[in-house]
Write an enzyme that holds these catalytic residues in place. Structure first.
Site, PDB file in Angstrom:
ATOM      1  N   SER A 177      -2.316  -0.262   6.602  1.00  0.00           N
ATOM      2  CA  SER A 177      -1.801  -1.568   7.009  1.00  0.00           C
ATOM      3  C   SER A 177      -2.439  -2.624   6.116  1.00  0.00           C
ATOM      4  CB  SER A 177      -2.203  -1.839   8.463  1.00  0.00           C
ATOM      5  OG  SER A 177      -2.067  -3.207   8.752  1.00  0.00           O
ATOM      6  N   SER A 178      -1.665  -3.675   5.835  1.00  0.00           N
ATOM      7  CA  SER A 178      -2.239  -4.771   5.041  1.00  0.00           C
ATOM      8  C   SER A 178      -3.434  -5.373   5.770  1.00  0.00           C
ATOM      9  CB  SER A 178      -1.190  -5.853   4.816  1.00  0.00           C
ATOM     10  OG  SER A 178      -0.109  -5.295   4.118  1.00  0.00           O
ATOM     11  N   HIS A 198       0.855  -1.178   0.000  1.00  0.00           N
ATOM     12  CA  HIS A 198       0.000   0.000   0.000  1.00  0.00           C
ATOM     13  C   HIS A 198       0.898   1.236   0.000  1.00  0.00           C
ATOM     14  CE1 HIS A 198       1.070   0.101   4.208  1.00  0.00           C
ATOM     15  NE2 HIS A 198       0.514  -1.089   4.398  1.00  0.00           N
ATOM     16  N   ALA A 199       0.274   2.403   0.104  1.00  0.00           N
ATOM     17  CA  ALA A 199       1.050   3.645  -0.014  1.00  0.00           C
ATOM     18  C   ALA A 199       2.129   3.763   1.062  1.00  0.00           C
ATOM     19  CB  ALA A 199       0.098   4.847   0.043  1.00  0.00           C
ATOM     20  N   GLY A 239       8.902   1.095   8.292  1.00  0.00           N
ATOM     21  CA  GLY A 239       7.840   2.035   8.661  1.00  0.00           C
ATOM     22  C   GLY A 239       7.804   2.270  10.160  1.00  0.00           C
ATOM     23  N   VAL A 274       2.020   6.421   7.070  1.00  0.00           N
ATOM     24  CA  VAL A 274       1.107   6.990   6.063  1.00  0.00           C
ATOM     25  C   VAL A 274      -0.313   6.649   6.513  1.00  0.00           C
ATOM     26  CG1 VAL A 274       0.388   6.969   3.640  1.00  0.00           C
ATOM     27  CG2 VAL A 274       2.826   6.724   4.228  1.00  0.00           C
ATOM     28  N   HIS A 333       4.099   1.301   2.112  1.00  0.00           N
ATOM     29  CA  HIS A 333       5.290   0.617   1.576  1.00  0.00           C
ATOM     30  C   HIS A 333       5.935   1.465   0.478  1.00  0.00           C
ATOM     31  CE1 HIS A 333       2.822  -2.967   2.870  1.00  0.00           C
ATOM     32  NE2 HIS A 333       3.980  -3.240   3.446  1.00  0.00           N
ATOM     33  N   LYS A 341       5.169   2.811  11.726  1.00  0.00           N
ATOM     34  CA  LYS A 341       3.949   2.232  12.298  1.00  0.00           C
ATOM     35  C   LYS A 341       4.294   1.050  13.197  1.00  0.00           C
ATOM     36  CE  LYS A 341       0.745  -0.333  10.211  1.00  0.00           C
ATOM     37  NZ  LYS A 341       0.515  -1.438  11.153  1.00  0.00           N
ATOM     38  N   ASP A 342       5.244   0.247  12.749  1.00  0.00           N
ATOM     39  CA  ASP A 342       5.706  -0.884  13.561  1.00  0.00           C
ATOM     40  C   ASP A 342       6.843  -0.382  14.450  1.00  0.00           C
ATOM     41  OD1 ASP A 342       4.086  -3.162  12.437  1.00  0.00           O
ATOM     42  OD2 ASP A 342       4.977  -2.368  10.617  1.00  0.00           O
TER      43      ASP A 342
HETATM   44  O1  PAF Z   1       7.098  -5.237   8.635  1.00  0.00           O
HETATM   45  C1  PAF Z   1       7.053  -6.247   7.906  1.00  0.00           C
HETATM   46  O2  PAF Z   1       6.372  -6.265   6.870  1.00  0.00           O
HETATM   47  C2  PAF Z   1       7.827  -7.502   8.307  1.00  0.00           C
HETATM   48  O3  PAF Z   1       7.819  -7.676   9.694  1.00  0.00           O
HETATM   49  C3  PAF Z   1       9.264  -7.514   7.758  1.00  0.00           C
HETATM   50  C4  PAF Z   1      10.094  -6.386   8.331  1.00  0.00           C
HETATM   51  C5  PAF Z   1       9.227  -7.418   6.248  1.00  0.00           C
HETATM   52  C6  PAF Z   1       9.952  -8.833   8.156  1.00  0.00           C
HETATM   53  O4  PAF Z   1       9.256  -9.935   7.650  1.00  0.00           O
END
Ligand code: PAF
Length: 283
Positions: free
Chosen positions: A187-188, A34-35, A149, A178, A37, A151-152
């Site tokens: 988020s997915s 998504h935007a 990101g 975002v 990423h 967000k995490d």
């Molecule tokens: O944030 C994510 O999408 C995943 O945790 C990552 C960093 C790609 C590791 O699999």
């Protein structure tokens, strides 16, 4: 854009730019882009000569009761989006390529302290899976820069500590969250929300903003957290955690000025996370 599944092909493709002294950036993803990423790719594009994105739904970071099989896989759309965003190399390995000996007996990376509590408390082993796959990708791509990101937030803190502890020569950039127009962090997992839950979901961000205002004017931390909890429940969430930490994720003290509010909450079976940084007033 080169799309590569094999480790040797990845190494061969990156050998030449590396020899020319070009700067390589890595954007690790699990796809379903998504935007948020694409903002990571845009950031990497500005800061490096060669942008590598990885797309791998990492089984090691999902516990048996989580949604690994249901995790959305949208490879063709992701590939097109990355190419449009100016990515040079897409590395999309199979699970048996990264874990040839299976999951159970492979070496794992554990990052102590910062992996504990918050999402690490609710998802035991999750950050071991993340740290393991990210360190593998760091070894395979050997980037000078990697983008994640904000967000995490806890994931970013885990990766920063892993890089520092292992003396990896990789700069880690956090890229701002975002959000959709109504404030929901992209988020997915938003794709799992029913139409009704999607209208409720922005209340997570609204709650964090209201809490930030209360904290900024000096309200009692415990009382603000309790009110936030109740506000989330009132909006229809089942809160997992709501926490106020310093920006290194340690508990706040009377001396903490820069802090972060972190939340995880379920809407039905969908677990959403969000966070908001803030300045605490001197008490
Ligand atoms: O944030 C994510 O999408 C995943 O945790 C990552 C960093 C790609 C590791 O699999």
């Amino acid at each position: 854009m080169h799309t590569l599944k094999a480790i040797q092909a990845l190494r061969d493709t990156l050998a030449e730019p590396r020899q020319r002294g070009q700067r390589i950036a890595l954007v690790p993803t699990m796809g379903n882009l998504h935007a948020g990423h694409l903002a990571l790719v845009a950031h990497a594009r500005k800061r490096a000569d060669v942008v590598v994105a990885s797309l791998f739904v990492n089984p090691l970071q999902f516990s048996p009761d989580e949604d690994l099989d249901a995790y959305p896989r949208t490879f063709a759309a992701d590939q097109a989006a990355l190419e449009n965003a100016g990515c040079d190399v897409l590395f999309a390995p199979q699970a048996h390529t990264l874990y040839p000996n299976g999951l159970g007996t492979s070496t794992q990376v554990h990052v102590p302290d910062v992996s504990e509590g918050l999402c690490g408390g609710s998802r035991p082993g999750h950050f071991d899976g993340v740290a393991t796959v990210v360190s593998m990708l760091f070894h395979l791509v050997a980037p000078q820069l990697a983008c994640f990101g904000e967000k995490d937030y806890q994931q970013l803190a885990v990766i920063r500590k892993m890089v520092a502890d292992l003396h990896l020569p990789i700069e880690i950039d956090g890229v701002p969250i975002v959000r959709a127009d109504d404030g929901l962090a992209l988020s997915s997992r938003n794709g799992y929300l029913s139409a009704e839950a999607r209208t409720t979901a922005p209340a997570l961000y609204r709650t964090l903003r209201a809490m930030r205002e209360q904290l900024a004017r000096g309200d009692n931390h415990a009382a603000v957290l309790e009110q936030g909890h109740q506000a989330l429940q009132g909006a229809g969430f089942t809160p997992d955690y709501l926490a106020l930490r310093d920006t290194r994720l340690d508990p706040v003290t009377a001396h903490t000025r820069e802090a972060v509010l972190l939340a995880a909450a379920y809407l039905g079976s969908t677990r959403l996370i969000d966070n908001l940084t803030l300045d605490l007033p001197a008490s």
